[in-house]
Design a protein around this motif. Sequence first.
Motif, PDB file in Angstrom:
ATOM      1  N   ILE A  44     -10.713  64.775  13.642  1.00 61.82           N
ATOM      2  CA  ILE A  44     -11.230  65.958  12.948  1.00 61.82           C
ATOM      3  C   ILE A  44     -11.546  67.029  13.996  1.00 61.82           C
ATOM      4  O   ILE A  44     -12.327  66.788  14.913  1.00 61.82           O
ATOM      5  N   GLU A  50      -5.439  67.899  23.089  1.00 64.16           N
ATOM      6  CA  GLU A  50      -5.274  67.055  24.292  1.00 64.16           C
ATOM      7  C   GLU A  50      -5.524  65.574  23.969  1.00 64.16           C
ATOM      8  O   GLU A  50      -4.750  64.697  24.371  1.00 64.16           O
ATOM      9  N   TYR A  70      -7.695  75.949  13.365  1.00 64.17           N
ATOM     10  CA  TYR A  70      -7.485  76.968  14.396  1.00 64.17           C
ATOM     11  C   TYR A  70      -5.996  76.994  14.762  1.00 64.17           C
ATOM     12  O   TYR A  70      -5.474  76.071  15.392  1.00 64.17           O
ATOM     13  N   ASP A  94      -6.453  72.743   7.882  1.00 66.17           N
ATOM     14  CA  ASP A  94      -7.493  73.335   7.044  1.00 66.17           C
ATOM     15  C   ASP A  94      -8.775  72.544   7.302  1.00 66.17           C
ATOM     16  O   ASP A  94      -8.819  71.683   8.173  1.00 66.17           O
ATOM     17  N   PHE A 115     -16.674  66.847  20.056  1.00 65.40           N
ATOM     18  CA  PHE A 115     -17.288  68.160  20.287  1.00 65.40           C
ATOM     19  C   PHE A 115     -17.182  69.057  19.057  1.00 65.40           C
ATOM     20  O   PHE A 115     -16.633  70.166  19.129  1.00 65.40           O
ATOM     21  N   PRO A 116     -17.671  68.578  17.925  1.00 60.11           N
ATOM     22  CA  PRO A 116     -17.677  69.426  16.725  1.00 60.11           C
ATOM     23  C   PRO A 116     -18.549  70.656  16.977  1.00 60.11           C
ATOM     24  O   PRO A 116     -19.490  70.606  17.780  1.00 60.11           O
ATOM     25  N   ASP A 117     -18.220  71.747  16.282  1.00 57.20           N
ATOM     26  CA  ASP A 117     -19.020  72.970  16.458  1.00 57.20           C
ATOM     27  C   ASP A 117     -20.490  72.630  16.218  1.00 57.20           C
ATOM     28  O   ASP A 117     -20.840  72.095  15.159  1.00 57.20           O
ATOM     29  N   THR A 191     -11.025  66.123  26.520  1.00 54.31           N
ATOM     30  CA  THR A 191     -10.593  67.292  25.735  1.00 54.31           C
ATOM     31  C   THR A 191     -10.874  68.572  26.522  1.00 54.31           C
ATOM     32  O   THR A 191     -11.610  68.569  27.515  1.00 54.31           O
ATOM     33  N   TYR A 193     -12.668  71.084  25.511  1.00 56.49           N
ATOM     34  CA  TYR A 193     -14.081  71.444  25.395  1.00 56.49           C
ATOM     35  C   TYR A 193     -14.938  70.589  26.349  1.00 56.49           C
ATOM     36  O   TYR A 193     -15.891  71.083  26.960  1.00 56.49           O
TER      37      TYR A 193
HETATM   38  C1  LIG Z   1     -15.911  73.040  19.813  1.00 55.64           C
HETATM   39  S1  LIG Z   1     -14.294  72.861  19.233  1.00 55.64           S
HETATM   40  C2  LIG Z   1     -13.773  71.298  19.957  1.00 55.64           C
HETATM   41  C3  LIG Z   1     -12.288  71.126  19.940  1.00 55.64           C
HETATM   42  C4  LIG Z   1     -11.785  69.822  20.559  1.00 55.64           C
HETATM   43  N1  LIG Z   1     -12.190  68.671  19.774  1.00 55.64           N
HETATM   44  C5  LIG Z   1     -12.249  69.685  21.977  1.00 55.64           C
HETATM   45  O1  LIG Z   1     -13.102  68.815  22.238  1.00 55.64           O
HETATM   46  O2  LIG Z   1     -11.771  70.447  22.845  1.00 55.64           O
HETATM   47  C6  LIG Z   1     -14.506  72.396  17.525  1.00 55.64           C
HETATM   48  C7  LIG Z   1     -13.200  72.398  16.750  1.00 55.64           C
HETATM   49  O3  LIG Z   1     -13.432  71.944  15.424  1.00 55.64           O
HETATM   50  C8  LIG Z   1     -12.661  72.734  14.540  1.00 55.64           C
HETATM   51  N2  LIG Z   1     -13.312  72.666  13.225  1.00 55.64           N
HETATM   52  C9  LIG Z   1     -14.451  73.287  12.861  1.00 55.64           C
HETATM   53  N3  LIG Z   1     -14.752  73.004  11.576  1.00 55.64           N
HETATM   54  C10 LIG Z   1     -13.766  72.174  11.143  1.00 55.64           C
HETATM   55  C11 LIG Z   1     -13.503  71.548   9.905  1.00 55.64           C
HETATM   56  N4  LIG Z   1     -14.330  71.729   8.855  1.00 55.64           N
HETATM   57  N5  LIG Z   1     -12.399  70.775   9.781  1.00 55.64           N
HETATM   58  C12 LIG Z   1     -11.580  70.599  10.847  1.00 55.64           C
HETATM   59  N6  LIG Z   1     -11.768  71.171  12.050  1.00 55.64           N
HETATM   60  C13 LIG Z   1     -12.863  71.954  12.193  1.00 55.64           C
HETATM   61  C14 LIG Z   1     -12.674  74.111  15.161  1.00 55.64           C
HETATM   62  O4  LIG Z   1     -11.595  74.922  14.725  1.00 55.64           O
HETATM   63  C15 LIG Z   1     -12.582  73.787  16.634  1.00 55.64           C
HETATM   64  O5  LIG Z   1     -11.257  73.724  17.094  1.00 55.64           O
END
Ligand SMILES: C[S@@+](CC[C@H](N)C(=O)[O-])C[C@H]1O[C@@H](n2cnc3c(N)ncnc32)[C@H](O)[C@@H]1O
Length: 213
Positions: A44, A50, A70, A94, A115-117, A191, A193
């Motif tokens: 997710i 990566e 994204y 999505d 690393f979820p937002d 990753t 992030y």
């Molecule tokens: C902080 S980034 C981390 C990305 C990657 N996992 C990393 O560690 O480099 C959080 C990712 O979660 C995605 N994201 C946020 N909400 C999401 C959702 N509801 N479903 C799927 N992806 C989501 C964002 O688009 C973003 O690419």
Amino acid sequence: MKGHQRVLIDELLPSIEILLSGDATPLNPDKMFPAAISQTWLEIGFGSGEHLIKQAVNNPLVGFIGCEPYINGVARTLTSISRLGLRNVRIFRDDARILLQALPDQSIARTFILFPDPWPKTRHYKRRIIGPKTISTLCRLMPKGAELRIATDDPSYKEWILVHILSCNGFKWRARRPQDWQVKLADWPETRYEMKANAAGRQCSFFLFSREA
Ligand SMILES: C[S@@+](CC[C@H](N)C(=O)[O-])C[C@H]1O[C@@H](n2cnc3c(N)ncnc32)[C@H](O)[C@@H]1O
């Protein structure tokens, strides 16, 4: 986005993208891939892919579903899928929560949320992907013994993750000592992030849970 990535979005993505039919028919992960798969693993928010790509290379018999809205991240991931000729990755571009609802019970043997937002402001906590609804859906999707891996560098999200996952009683935290969440397992690729967090000197935590009956 670069020109060749635009071509991949137009030409490769349609052949590996998961589209929902709009009716209530559950997806069948076993039938998404050209060859038989042993298990389905889900990532997710794969960002630029990566981790997803390295896992797919290292586990060719596993079918991977990656969710990422994204589009630039999807484009970078498609570049790797094309370069490596990977046939065991499918993409949902999505909100993962929509896909989770469409997956059948006990269909996912491993889930990664890396690393979820963090949504650090209190008034935004409700936007966090990890919360009671996602956790209860993961309990439905993941059979006993299935593994849930979560990483974060955000101090308040660390606590939030542990409180929410452990309070549902559906997952067991496998850590026995601090090293178990401070140091990653060997089969846990880095990753983008995570690299940024390390470069900025932020302490990452790597949580490993097992689904309990
Ligand atoms: C902080 S980034 C981390 C990305 C990657 N996992 C990393 O560690 O480099 C959080 C990712 O979660 C995605 N994201 C946020 N909400 C999401 C959702 N509801 N479903 C799927 N992806 C989501 C964002 O688009 C973003 O690419």
